[in-house]
Design a protein around this motif. Structure first.
Motif, mmCIF file in Angstrom:
data_model
loop_
_atom_site.group_PDB
_atom_site.id
_atom_site.type_symbol
_atom_site.label_atom_id
_atom_site.label_comp_id
_atom_site.label_asym_id
_atom_site.label_seq_id
_atom_site.Cartn_x
_atom_site.Cartn_y
_atom_site.Cartn_z
ATOM 1 N N ALA A 55 0.815 -1.218 0.000
ATOM 2 C CA ALA A 55 0.000 0.000 0.000
ATOM 3 C C ALA A 55 0.850 1.271 0.000
ATOM 4 O O ALA A 55 0.297 2.377 -0.059
ATOM 5 N N LEU A 56 2.175 1.138 0.053
ATOM 6 C CA LEU A 56 3.026 2.310 0.183
ATOM 7 C C LEU A 56 3.103 3.113 -1.113
ATOM 8 O O LEU A 56 3.337 2.570 -2.188
ATOM 9 N N LEU A 57 2.915 4.411 -0.979
ATOM 10 C CA LEU A 57 3.089 5.338 -2.095
ATOM 11 C C LEU A 57 4.441 6.039 -2.025
ATOM 12 O O LEU A 57 5.000 6.446 -3.041
ATOM 13 N N ALA A 58 4.964 6.204 -0.808
ATOM 14 C CA ALA A 58 6.279 6.809 -0.587
ATOM 15 C C ALA A 58 6.766 6.360 0.781
ATOM 16 O O ALA A 58 5.963 6.072 1.678
ATOM 17 N N ALA A 59 8.085 6.311 0.941
ATOM 18 C CA ALA A 59 8.668 5.905 2.217
ATOM 19 C C ALA A 59 10.096 6.407 2.290
ATOM 20 O O ALA A 59 10.718 6.703 1.268
ATOM 21 N N ALA A 80 9.615 14.336 1.291
ATOM 22 C CA ALA A 80 8.653 15.373 0.895
ATOM 23 C C ALA A 80 8.461 15.394 -0.610
ATOM 24 O O ALA A 80 7.334 15.525 -1.110
ATOM 25 N N ALA A 81 9.557 15.261 -1.361
ATOM 26 C CA ALA A 81 9.456 15.237 -2.821
ATOM 27 C C ALA A 81 8.698 14.005 -3.300
ATOM 28 O O ALA A 81 7.897 14.083 -4.243
ATOM 29 N N ALA A 82 8.932 12.858 -2.654
ATOM 30 C CA ALA A 82 8.224 11.633 -3.043
ATOM 31 C C ALA A 82 6.730 11.754 -2.774
ATOM 32 O O ALA A 82 5.900 11.311 -3.584
ATOM 33 N N CYS A 83 6.360 12.359 -1.632
ATOM 34 C CA CYS A 83 4.937 12.542 -1.319
ATOM 35 C C CYS A 83 4.274 13.491 -2.313
ATOM 36 O O CYS A 83 3.133 13.268 -2.747
ATOM 37 N N ALA A 84 4.967 14.563 -2.674
ATOM 38 C CA ALA A 84 4.415 15.510 -3.638
ATOM 39 C C ALA A 84 4.202 14.843 -4.989
ATOM 40 O O ALA A 84 3.188 15.074 -5.657
ATOM 41 N N GLU A 85 5.143 13.997 -5.382
ATOM 42 C CA GLU A 85 5.006 13.289 -6.659
ATOM 43 C C GLU A 85 3.859 12.294 -6.620
ATOM 44 O O GLU A 85 3.107 12.147 -7.583
ATOM 45 N N ALA A 86 3.725 11.598 -5.487
ATOM 46 C CA ALA A 86 2.728 10.527 -5.401
ATOM 47 C C ALA A 86 1.301 11.051 -5.322
ATOM 48 O O ALA A 86 0.397 10.512 -5.976
ATOM 49 N N THR A 87 1.076 12.111 -4.526
ATOM 50 C CA THR A 87 -0.298 12.560 -4.271
ATOM 51 C C THR A 87 -0.472 14.067 -4.339
ATOM 52 O O THR A 87 -1.582 14.558 -4.118
ATOM 53 N N GLY A 88 0.601 14.803 -4.584
ATOM 54 C CA GLY A 88 0.498 16.260 -4.548
ATOM 55 C C GLY A 88 0.416 16.806 -3.144
ATOM 56 O O GLY A 88 -0.041 17.937 -2.936
ATOM 57 N N ASP A 89 0.865 16.010 -2.158
ATOM 58 C CA ASP A 89 0.802 16.430 -0.757
ATOM 59 C C ASP A 89 1.543 17.751 -0.556
ATOM 60 O O ASP A 89 2.605 17.977 -1.128
ATOM 61 N N SER A 90 0.992 18.629 0.277
ATOM 62 C CA SER A 90 1.567 19.951 0.484
ATOM 63 C C SER A 90 2.816 19.872 1.349
ATOM 64 O O SER A 90 2.881 19.072 2.293
ATOM 65 N N ARG A 114 10.952 4.280 9.880
ATOM 66 C CA ARG A 114 10.529 4.532 8.499
ATOM 67 C C ARG A 114 9.287 5.410 8.499
ATOM 68 O O ARG A 114 8.313 5.122 9.203
ATOM 69 N N VAL A 115 9.323 6.485 7.723
ATOM 70 C CA VAL A 115 8.143 7.309 7.487
ATOM 71 C C VAL A 115 7.467 6.804 6.227
ATOM 72 O O VAL A 115 8.137 6.391 5.265
ATOM 73 N N GLU A 116 6.130 6.849 6.216
ATOM 74 C CA GLU A 116 5.380 6.230 5.128
ATOM 75 C C GLU A 116 4.192 7.092 4.715
ATOM 76 O O GLU A 116 3.525 7.689 5.579
ATOM 77 N N LEU A 117 3.930 7.123 3.438
ATOM 78 C CA LEU A 117 2.676 7.635 2.892
ATOM 79 C C LEU A 117 2.002 6.447 2.229
ATOM 80 O O LEU A 117 2.586 5.804 1.348
ATOM 81 N N ALA A 118 0.784 6.122 2.686
ATOM 82 C CA ALA A 118 0.129 4.909 2.211
ATOM 83 C C ALA A 118 -1.284 5.208 1.754
ATOM 84 O O ALA A 118 -2.002 6.018 2.361
ATOM 85 N N GLY A 119 -1.696 4.527 0.692
ATOM 86 C CA GLY A 119 -3.030 4.661 0.151
ATOM 87 C C GLY A 119 -3.890 3.481 0.572
ATOM 88 O O GLY A 119 -3.473 2.656 1.381
ATOM 89 N N PRO A 120 -5.082 3.308 0.033
ATOM 90 C CA PRO A 120 -5.678 4.163 -1.017
ATOM 91 C C PRO A 120 -6.164 5.499 -0.465
ATOM 92 O O PRO A 120 -6.024 5.775 0.725
ATOM 93 N N GLU A 121 -6.720 6.299 -1.354
ATOM 94 C CA GLU A 121 -7.188 7.636 -0.961
ATOM 95 C C GLU A 121 -8.245 7.541 0.147
ATOM 96 O O GLU A 121 -9.100 6.652 0.128
ATOM 97 N N PRO A 122 -8.210 8.451 1.114
ATOM 98 C CA PRO A 122 -7.172 9.477 1.237
ATOM 99 C C PRO A 122 -5.892 8.897 1.810
ATOM 100 O O PRO A 122 -5.929 8.114 2.775
ATOM 101 N N ALA A 123 -4.774 9.235 1.215
ATOM 102 C CA ALA A 123 -3.496 8.716 1.682
ATOM 103 C C ALA A 123 -3.203 9.239 3.093
ATOM 104 O O ALA A 123 -3.490 10.391 3.411
ATOM 105 N N ARG A 124 -2.632 8.365 3.916
ATOM 106 C CA ARG A 124 -2.319 8.732 5.297
ATOM 107 C C ARG A 124 -0.823 8.617 5.539
ATOM 108 O O ARG A 124 -0.117 7.868 4.864
#
Length: 297
Positions: A55-59, A80-90, A114-124
């Motif tokens: 489920a990982l979108l960025a890590a 931060a760059a990976a999160c912006a690319e994956a979901t447009g996170d601010s 490990r820090v993680e951005l995980a989906g599905p929407e809304p990504a957390r």
């Protein structure tokens, strides 16, 4: 490839264990369990079940050793760059999460968070705090006829499950790593590490136009080489040209590991003449994490 190796097992823990481990960070890594915290803008970090790697979108991950970490700002910017690319996170949202995540890190013991951005929407956003696996001084690398199968080679996270599968296959052959290559056989990187090698007095690495993850440890090494006046070059290198050379696999967990053996093809591992001194320098680069209002000893 994910240059900051992710080999710790996924184990969920209860709320009581979360509080105890977060407050102390004590004990040997083998005695510690890992725990996961989910971040909410209106509540900060709270205990959570771990999300599957699929489920990982960025890590991003890094080593914390007795309250010290290396190049944390580099990891922050890459995540931060990976999160912006994956979901447009601010950037503001990621910055708030990052500050809370760093404050929650144990200040004693040896950890590999490990820090993680995980989906599905809304990504957390999640923070997974894991004991650091033991660091090894060198590495055996498996060579295969397969080329790089990653879908998102420049963003850490989405391919972690696939890379773990490749490492498992390498382990079955007696190796700790597997070398990824282009279809034409050019060197790319390992499943968890960038690849650098020495040609005489020149420190070489694959060119950035190839599908590579930008490694934090590699960046530090390049900066140090410039300070020392050591020449570095990007070179397209067929695997067979690594024969007999000093080759390094580098990442945030292990630092610099010279290749001690190539498995799967008749390549010779070159003598590791420089690795120890460069690793000693790298170990000195860790900075003390800021105190967190007395939460951690």
């Amino acid at each position: 490839m994910n240059t900051d190796t992710d080999t710790a097992r996924d184990t969920n823990t209860g709320t009581d264990r979360v509080a105890t481990a977060r407050d102390t960070g004590r004990g040997k890594p083998s005695e510690q369990q890992q725990w996961t915290l989910m971040w909410r803008e209106d509540g900060g970090l709270m205990p959570s079940r771990p999300v599957p790697d699929s489920a990982l979108l960025a890590a991003d991950s890094w080593l914390v050793d007795e309250g010290r970490a290396r190049a944390l700002g580099h990891h922050h910017r890459r995540f931060a760059a990976a999160c912006a690319e994956a979901t447009g996170d601010s950037p503001a949202r990621i910055e708030s999460f990052w500050q809370d995540a760093v404050a929650a890190l144990p200040r004693t013991g040896r950890w590999f968070p490990r820090v993680e951005l995980a989906g599905p929407e809304p990504a957390r956003l999640y923070l997974r705090i894991r004991p650091a696996p033991p660091r090894t001084a060198d590495v055996a690398v498996c060579l295969t006829e397969e080329f790089d199968p990653r879908i998102h080679p420049r963003r850490k996270g989405p391919d972690l499950s696939l890379l773990a599968h490749l490492r498992h296959r390498a382990a079955q052959r007696g190796a700790q790593e597997l070398l990824l290559t282009t279809p034409s056989g050019l060197v790319l990187e390992g499943t968890t590490a960038n690849v650098l090698w020495w040609e005489d007095d020149v420190l070489c690495l694959p060119p950035p136009d190839l599908p590579l993850l930008a490694g934090v440890t590699t960046t530090l090494i390049q900066e140090h080489a410039a300070e020392l006046g050591v020449r570095t070059e990007h070179r397209r290198c067929p695997v067979q040209e690594l024969d007999g050379r000093e080759v390094w696999l580098v990442n945030a967990l292990h630092g610099i590991r010279p290749v001690a053996a190539w498995l799967g093809r008749p390549l010779r591992a070159g003598p590791a003449l420089r690795a120890a001194s460069w690793q000693s320098w790298l170990d000195s680069c860790a900075d003390v994490l800021m105190p967190t209002n007395g939460v951690h000893p």
